[in-house]
Design an enzyme around this catalytic site. Structure first.
Site, mmCIF file in Angstrom:
data_model
loop_
_atom_site.group_PDB
_atom_site.id
_atom_site.type_symbol
_atom_site.label_atom_id
_atom_site.label_comp_id
_atom_site.label_asym_id
_atom_site.label_seq_id
_atom_site.Cartn_x
_atom_site.Cartn_y
_atom_site.Cartn_z
ATOM 1 N N ARG A 62 50.978 -79.907 -2.041
ATOM 2 C CA ARG A 62 50.138 -79.928 -3.250
ATOM 3 C C ARG A 62 49.565 -81.325 -3.482
ATOM 4 O O ARG A 62 48.404 -81.482 -3.890
ATOM 5 C CB ARG A 62 50.917 -79.447 -4.482
ATOM 6 C CG ARG A 62 50.013 -79.307 -5.710
ATOM 7 C CD ARG A 62 50.708 -78.637 -6.878
ATOM 8 N NE ARG A 62 51.828 -79.420 -7.376
ATOM 9 C CZ ARG A 62 52.652 -79.021 -8.348
ATOM 10 N NH1 ARG A 62 52.467 -77.849 -8.921
ATOM 11 N NH2 ARG A 62 53.641 -79.783 -8.747
ATOM 12 N N LYS A 161 47.005 -82.034 -9.260
ATOM 13 C CA LYS A 161 47.910 -82.756 -10.164
ATOM 14 C C LYS A 161 47.465 -84.220 -10.118
ATOM 15 O O LYS A 161 47.888 -84.994 -9.248
ATOM 16 C CB LYS A 161 49.360 -82.583 -9.687
ATOM 17 C CG LYS A 161 50.392 -82.993 -10.729
ATOM 18 C CD LYS A 161 51.775 -82.497 -10.348
ATOM 19 C CE LYS A 161 52.867 -83.136 -11.175
ATOM 20 N NZ LYS A 161 52.844 -82.799 -12.590
ATOM 21 N N GLU A 195 48.848 -72.838 -20.393
ATOM 22 C CA GLU A 195 50.173 -73.352 -20.024
ATOM 23 C C GLU A 195 50.627 -74.414 -21.004
ATOM 24 O O GLU A 195 49.923 -74.722 -21.969
ATOM 25 C CB GLU A 195 50.127 -73.918 -18.607
ATOM 26 C CG GLU A 195 49.122 -75.048 -18.442
ATOM 27 C CD GLU A 195 49.072 -75.620 -17.028
ATOM 28 O OE1 GLU A 195 49.808 -75.143 -16.158
ATOM 29 O OE2 GLU A 195 48.300 -76.556 -16.827
HETATM 30 C C1 LIG Z 1 50.201 -79.373 -16.304
HETATM 31 C C2 LIG Z 1 51.355 -78.822 -15.558
HETATM 32 N N1 LIG Z 1 51.498 -77.489 -15.468
HETATM 33 C C3 LIG Z 1 52.536 -76.939 -14.807
HETATM 34 C C4 LIG Z 1 53.506 -77.707 -14.205
HETATM 35 C C5 LIG Z 1 54.649 -77.064 -13.480
HETATM 36 O O1 LIG Z 1 54.516 -77.249 -12.109
HETATM 37 P P1 LIG Z 1 55.771 -77.357 -11.136
HETATM 38 O O2 LIG Z 1 56.565 -76.125 -11.320
HETATM 39 O O3 LIG Z 1 55.175 -77.457 -9.775
HETATM 40 O O4 LIG Z 1 56.527 -78.577 -11.536
HETATM 41 C C6 LIG Z 1 53.402 -79.091 -14.279
HETATM 42 C C7 LIG Z 1 54.391 -79.954 -13.637
HETATM 43 O O5 LIG Z 1 54.171 -80.384 -12.527
HETATM 44 C C8 LIG Z 1 52.311 -79.661 -14.966
HETATM 45 O O6 LIG Z 1 52.193 -80.982 -15.073
#
Ligand SMILES: Cc1ncc(COP(=O)(O)O)c(C=O)c1O
Length: 308
Positions: A62, A161, A195
Site C-alpha cells: 500500500r 495513505k 469512515e
Molecule cells: C483514514 C484511515 N482510514 C482507515 C484506516 C484503517 O486502515 P488499516 O486497517 O490499514 O490500518 C486508516 C489507518 O491506516 C486511516 O488512516
C-alpha cells in the site's frame, strides 16, 4: 493526555540506523510545507510463538501504491524497506510495537513541483498499547458524525495513505473532542458514511455485516480487508455498499477497524445508543477472532503474520 514518544533507540533513516534524536528534517523540506509524503502504520504483536508483524507485505504494497499515485519514487525496493522495518523492530529490542515507515520529499527547493527534491525515507517503531483504550475494546466508544466531509477522489487520491490527507482527519478529530466524544465519523461528499479519521467502519444488521465500498472515498484498510475475510470464513455475509447515516444509527451493532483501533465497538453515535448500547455479539465474535489471529493462535491465518 496522549503519551510522548520515547526519544530513545534507533530510527532507520535513508538506509542507516541513527539515534532517535538525530532523525531530523530541515525546516524547508518539501514534505513539511506541502504534505507531500506517504506512510504506513503497522503493528507487531508479541505472541506465545514469538513476535509477528501483521500483514507486513500488504502494508508495504500500500505504501508503494500510495507513492505511485502521487508519482513519488521511493529510492529503495520493497524488499529493502521490508527488511528495514523488521530490523528496526529487532534493533530496538521491541516485541509488541507500532511501526511507522514514511517517505517524503526532502530539502532541495520549495517550488510546488517536487522534481529534484530527494525522497527521504524513515522507519521508526515504539511500544504502543491500544489506541482508544482497553475499556473501549470492551465497552465501545462514543462517536459523532463530523460536519467535515471525507476528502474526495476529485481532489486527492483517497486510496493513498498520504501525509497531507490527515489535515482532513485532524479537523474531524478536533471537532469530536470539542463535542466531548471519543471519535468522529466522516461522510463522503454525497452524504454517505465514509469512515473514521483513522479507521474503517462496519455496521451489523440481522447478523449481516455492511461496510462502505471504495466508492465512499474510504482508505482501503488492511484491517478492513482482514475482517471481511474473517467474517466470511466465520459464515457471516458481508456486503460492501453505500451506507446512509440512518442505516448506521439503526444498525444492531457498529464497529471501527484499523491498525491502531484494531476492532473497536461503537456504542453511541450523536448521543443515540447503537443496538443495546454496548459491544454486540457479532462484534465480540469478530473481535475475539481478530485477536486470536494476530496472537498467532489460528494456524489458518498464520500466512498474515511475518516473523520479525
Ligand atoms: C483514514 C484511515 N482510514 C482507515 C484506516 C484503517 O486502515 P488499516 O486497517 O490499514 O490500518 C486508516 C489507518 O491506516 C486511516 O488512516
Amino acid at each position: 493526555m496522549v503519551e510522548r514518544l520515547p526519544e530513545s533507540g534507533k530510527i532507520w533513516y535513508n538506509g542507516e540506523f541513527v539515534d532517535w534524536k538525530e532523525a531530523t528534517v530541515h525546516v524547508l523540506a518539501h514534505g513539511l510545507h506541502y504534505g507531500s509524503g506517504v506512510f504506513e502504520g503497522i503493528r507487531c504483536y508479541a505472541t506465545a510463538k514469538g513476535s509477528f508483524i501483521f500483514r507486513l507485505r500488504e502494508h508495504v504494497d500500500r505504501m508503494y501504491r500510495s507513492a505511485e499515485l502521487y508519482k513519488m519514487e521511493i529510492p529503495y525496493s520493497k524488499e529493502e524497506l521490508t527488511e528495514a522495518i523488521k530490523e528496526t523492530v529487532r534493533i530496538n529490542g521491541l516485541d509488541a510495537c507500532y511501526i511507522r515507515p514514511i517517505a517524503f520529499y526532502g530539502f532541495h527547493h520549495l517550488g510546488v513541483n517536487p522534481a529534484g527534491c530527494p525522497v527521504d525515507c524513515a522507519v521508526a517503531a515504539w511500544r504502543w498499547g491500544t489506541y482508544l483504550g482497553e475499556e473501549a475494546l470492551e465497552n465501545g466508544i462514543r462517536c459523532a458524525f463530523s460536519s467535515w466531509r471525507r476528502i474526495d477522489p476529485n481532489t486527492l487520491h483517497v486510496t493513498a495513505k498520504a501525509t497531507g490527507h490527515y489535515l482532513n482527519s485532524m479537523l474531524a478529530v478536533h471537532e469530536a473532542k470539542e463535542q466531548g466524544v471519543d471519535e468522529a465519523i466522516l461522510l463522503d461528499n454525497k452524504g454517505y458514511v465514509a469512515e473514521g479519521p483513522g479507521e474503517n467502519i462496519f455496521a451489523v444488521k440481522n447478523a449481516t455485516l455492511y461496510t462502505p465500498a471504495i466508492e465512499s472515498s474510504i482508505l482501503p484498510g488492511i484491517t478492513r480487508a482482514s475482517v471481511i475475510e474473517l467474517a466470511r470464513d466465520m459464515g457471516y455475509e458481508v456486503v460492501e455498499k453505500s451506507i446512509k447515516k440512518e442505516e448506521l444509527l439503526s444498525a444492531d451493532e457498529v464497529f471501527f477497524t484499523g491498525t491502531a483501533a484494531e476492532v473497536s465497538p461503537i456504542r453511541e453515535i450523536d448521543d443515540v445508543p447503537i443496538g443495546a448500547g454496548k459491544r454486540g455479539e457479532v462484534t465480540g465474535a469478530i473481535q475475539r477472532k481478530f485477536f486470536d489471529v494476530v496472537n498467532a493462535k489460528e494456524e489458518r491465518y498464520m500466512k498474515w503474520l511475518e516473523r520479525v
